[in-house]
Design a protein around this motif. Structure first.
Motif, PDB file in Angstrom:
ATOM      1  N   TYR A 292       8.158  15.700   3.470  1.00 18.96           N
ATOM      2  CA  TYR A 292       9.348  14.907   3.763  1.00 18.96           C
ATOM      3  C   TYR A 292      10.402  15.003   2.658  1.00 18.96           C
ATOM      4  O   TYR A 292      11.591  14.782   2.909  1.00 18.96           O
ATOM      5  CB  TYR A 292       8.942  13.443   3.955  1.00 18.96           C
ATOM      6  CG  TYR A 292       9.989  12.598   4.638  1.00 18.96           C
ATOM      7  CD1 TYR A 292      10.241  12.764   5.999  1.00 18.96           C
ATOM      8  CD2 TYR A 292      10.722  11.652   3.935  1.00 18.96           C
ATOM      9  CE1 TYR A 292      11.205  11.995   6.637  1.00 18.96           C
ATOM     10  CE2 TYR A 292      11.684  10.882   4.564  1.00 18.96           C
ATOM     11  CZ  TYR A 292      11.921  11.058   5.918  1.00 18.96           C
ATOM     12  OH  TYR A 292      12.880  10.298   6.547  1.00 18.96           O
ATOM     13  N   ALA A 293      10.001  15.362   1.440  1.00 18.36           N
ATOM     14  CA  ALA A 293      10.926  15.406   0.301  1.00 18.36           C
ATOM     15  C   ALA A 293      12.077  16.375   0.519  1.00 18.36           C
ATOM     16  O   ALA A 293      13.240  16.044   0.221  1.00 18.36           O
ATOM     17  CB  ALA A 293      10.176  15.743  -0.979  1.00 18.36           C
TER      18      ALA A 293
ATOM     19  N   ARG B  53       0.839  -1.193   0.000  1.00 19.79           N
ATOM     20  CA  ARG B  53       0.000   0.000   0.000  1.00 19.79           C
ATOM     21  C   ARG B  53       0.885   1.258   0.000  1.00 19.79           C
ATOM     22  O   ARG B  53       1.884   1.345   0.690  1.00 19.79           O
ATOM     23  CB  ARG B  53      -0.904   0.006   1.233  1.00 19.79           C
ATOM     24  CG  ARG B  53      -1.844   1.215   1.300  1.00 19.79           C
ATOM     25  CD  ARG B  53      -2.712   1.126   2.532  1.00 19.79           C
ATOM     26  NE  ARG B  53      -3.588  -0.043   2.467  1.00 19.79           N
ATOM     27  CZ  ARG B  53      -4.761  -0.051   1.818  1.00 19.79           C
ATOM     28  NH1 ARG B  53      -5.183   1.025   1.200  1.00 19.79           N
ATOM     29  NH2 ARG B  53      -5.489  -1.144   1.831  1.00 19.79           N
ATOM     30  N   GLN B  54       0.487   2.248  -0.795  1.00 21.82           N
ATOM     31  CA  GLN B  54       1.237   3.503  -0.884  1.00 21.82           C
ATOM     32  C   GLN B  54       1.051   4.327   0.397  1.00 21.82           C
ATOM     33  O   GLN B  54      -0.049   4.444   0.930  1.00 21.82           O
ATOM     34  CB  GLN B  54       0.758   4.305  -2.102  1.00 21.82           C
ATOM     35  CG  GLN B  54       1.474   5.631  -2.290  1.00 21.82           C
ATOM     36  CD  GLN B  54       1.066   6.324  -3.578  1.00 21.82           C
ATOM     37  OE1 GLN B  54       0.836   5.669  -4.593  1.00 21.82           O
ATOM     38  NE2 GLN B  54       0.971   7.632  -3.530  1.00 21.82           N
ATOM     39  N   VAL B  55       2.148   4.924   0.870  1.00 18.64           N
ATOM     40  CA  VAL B  55       2.127   5.819   2.028  1.00 18.64           C
ATOM     41  C   VAL B  55       2.754   7.150   1.623  1.00 18.64           C
ATOM     42  O   VAL B  55       3.879   7.179   1.104  1.00 18.64           O
ATOM     43  CB  VAL B  55       2.904   5.209   3.213  1.00 18.64           C
ATOM     44  CG1 VAL B  55       2.954   6.205   4.383  1.00 18.64           C
ATOM     45  CG2 VAL B  55       2.281   3.893   3.646  1.00 18.64           C
ATOM     46  N   ASN B  56       2.031   8.252   1.840  1.00 17.82           N
ATOM     47  CA  ASN B  56       2.547   9.585   1.551  1.00 17.82           C
ATOM     48  C   ASN B  56       2.967  10.274   2.860  1.00 17.82           C
ATOM     49  O   ASN B  56       2.213  10.278   3.837  1.00 17.82           O
ATOM     50  CB  ASN B  56       1.492  10.453   0.855  1.00 17.82           C
ATOM     51  CG  ASN B  56       1.126   9.912  -0.521  1.00 17.82           C
ATOM     52  OD1 ASN B  56       1.940   9.273  -1.171  1.00 17.82           O
ATOM     53  ND2 ASN B  56      -0.099  10.187  -0.950  1.00 17.82           N
ATOM     54  N   LYS B  57       4.132  10.901   2.893  1.00 16.20           N
ATOM     55  CA  LYS B  57       4.626  11.659   4.051  1.00 16.20           C
ATOM     56  C   LYS B  57       4.781  13.122   3.641  1.00 16.20           C
ATOM     57  O   LYS B  57       5.792  13.501   3.034  1.00 16.20           O
ATOM     58  CB  LYS B  57       5.952  11.085   4.541  1.00 16.20           C
ATOM     59  CG  LYS B  57       5.828   9.662   5.082  1.00 16.20           C
ATOM     60  CD  LYS B  57       7.108   9.199   5.735  1.00 16.20           C
ATOM     61  CE  LYS B  57       6.923   7.828   6.374  1.00 16.20           C
ATOM     62  NZ  LYS B  57       8.144   7.372   7.078  1.00 16.20           N
ATOM     63  N   PRO B  58       3.795  13.954   3.955  1.00 15.83           N
ATOM     64  CA  PRO B  58       3.834  15.363   3.523  1.00 15.83           C
ATOM     65  C   PRO B  58       5.083  16.083   4.035  1.00 15.83           C
ATOM     66  O   PRO B  58       5.493  15.916   5.193  1.00 15.83           O
ATOM     67  CB  PRO B  58       2.562  15.953   4.133  1.00 15.83           C
ATOM     68  CG  PRO B  58       1.660  14.771   4.340  1.00 15.83           C
ATOM     69  CD  PRO B  58       2.556  13.641   4.690  1.00 15.83           C
TER      70      PRO B  58
END
Length: 449
Positions: free
Chosen positions: A432-433, A425-430
């Protein structure tokens, strides 16, 4: 037609090839040169006798694999061409009709030339010698003729200066009435510069017996003898030229003929278009209206009508492609059946698979058919959509009209009409880039770059 026996002389070592492989087993158009000769005489229903060297088990195996009924004889001592023919005595003593003597290292002799020999023998000639006019006759025996008859054949080393000016040369191929061969073969002597028994001396003996010795003149290109690598390359080039012309004469478009390479058994339908730099290995059959784009390598494959292949596709291992199949750039298919209208546009490996009709194979799809020990099968039904970058781990079956999500690893069967997802499952970490970029820049700075 009168019964025919073909004696094929294959005892030469071929030392100038500088090879562990006997010279007559080197391939032209994907087929050993001796098998080309066998194939030509087979077209006449000829009996076959082959004379090999004493340690040529590989040659014997190749001959019997191609012509199981061939009679094999061995020439232990190499004492000349007449001596070689004598080793096939059991065959020619029993021959009820004509006897043809050919050489296993002359792969391009055509059925048309054989037909001319047989026709002259049928019409009353006792012997028929095949002559040709090479660009450089040095080293070849010369035909000494009188009208349509041959008086003698003079080997180059034994020829006078005047005889060496003759440009009609001996190919070595001779046709005999059976009784004529039997009447002269044991009377041939070895009074020449090499002390060998030349079959060509049969001409003068037959003339002395009042026999009729005719000749025909063949195209020099079909009489090239393969006795070194240069001649092997020359024979290959000539073979390819013949096959390209044959293909175009039969309705095939070759965009750049000189860059397309054929095998001996390549079959192309009408209105096939072949782009530059395509190689056809053995066992290829292509139906009508197929397009083969540039830089494809195809062998042991059947391609159905209307298919479009390439560029840069590789098809092999018994692949069978149905009507209107489309395979794009960098797609490899091995030992797989692909149904009508199925598409694999780019960057895929489809091995040991059975794929139905009107299925779409996404970019980067791999059938994972090998586990390090065994190879297993992938079955994909009709109207299936395989998402890009999918790994299908065999053995596995994907039912009709199913979907597999992009990036999935499919390890279990997928029922018809199902959607299969085999990925984390995809997880996005706002936000963090930027931290990742800062870390990367710091690492680079630490290295002094």
């Amino acid at each position: 037609m009168t019964e025919l026996l073909s004696i094929i002389l294959a005892a030469g070592e071929g030392t100038r090839m500088k090879s562990a492989l006997p010279k007559v087993l080197h391939p032209v158009g994907g087929l050993p040169v001796v098998s080309h000769v066998l194939r030509t005489v087979q077209s006449f229903g000829s009996q076959v006798a082959v004379v090999i060297g004493p340690s040529h088990e590989a040659v014997e195996a190749a001959v019997t694999r191609f012509e199981a009924s061939a009679q094999i004889s061995k020439q232990v001592d190499r004492l000349g061409t007449a001596h070689a023919v004598q080793q096939a005595r059991a065959a020619y003593d029993a021959a009820p009709g004509h006897v043809l003597v050919l050489y296993a290292d002359t792969p391009l002799v055509t059925a048309g030339t054989i037909s001319q020999i047989v026709e002259k023998l049928d019409a009353g000639a006792d012997m028929v010698v095949v002559g040709f006019r090479p660009d450089n006759p040095t080293g070849y025996g010369r035909l000494l003729t009188d009208g349509g008859r041959v008086r003698a054949i003079r080997e180059h080393k034994d020829a006078s200066d005047e005889e060496r000016l003759i440009d009609l040369c001996n190919s070595g191929i001779i046709g005999f009435r059976g009784d004529t061969l039997r009447g002269v073969i044991d009377r041939i002597g070895n009074q020449n510069s090499k002390g060998e028994y030349y079959l060509t001396d049969a001409v003068e003996l037959a003339n002395g017996d009042g026999k009729r010795v005719d000749f025909i003149e063949a195209d020099a290109r079909e009489l090239v003898g393969v006795d070194n690598r240069e001649k092997l390359a020359e024979a290959e080039a000539t073979f390819q030229a013949f096959k390209r012309k044959e293909a175009m004469d039969n309705g095939v478009t070759l965009r750049d003929p000189h860059s397309v390479w054929f095998s001996w058994d390549t079959e192309l339908g009408r209105d096939v278009t072949v782009f530059p730099n395509v190689v056809f290995g053995p066992g290829v059959r292509i139906a009508d209206n197929v397009e083969i784009r540039a830089f494809c390598d195809i062998e042991d494959a059947v391609i159905g009508e209307g298919a479009s292949i390439g560029p840069f596709a590789r098809i092999r291992g018994g692949a069978e492609l149905g009507r209107d199949v489309h395979l794009g750039n960098f797609v490899e298919v091995k030992k797989s059946k692909i149904g009508a209208g199925t598409k694999a546009g780019h960057l895929s490996y489809l091995g040991d698979a059975e794929i139905g009709s009107k299925t779409n194979i996404g970019a980067g799809t791999i059938t994972c058919n090998y586990d390090g020990t065994n190879k297993d099968k992938t079955v994909i039904g009709d109207s299936v959509f395989i998402g890009s970058n999918a790994s299908l781990v065999a053995p596995v079956t994907i039912g009709d009209r199913a979907y597999t999500a992009s990036g999935s690893v499919i390890t279990e069967d997928v029922p018809a009409d199902a959607l299969a997802l085999g990925r984390a499952r995809q997880v996005n970490k706002p936000g963090y880039a930027p931290q990742l970029r800062e870390r990367a820049l710091a690492k680079k700075a630490a290295k002094g770059k």
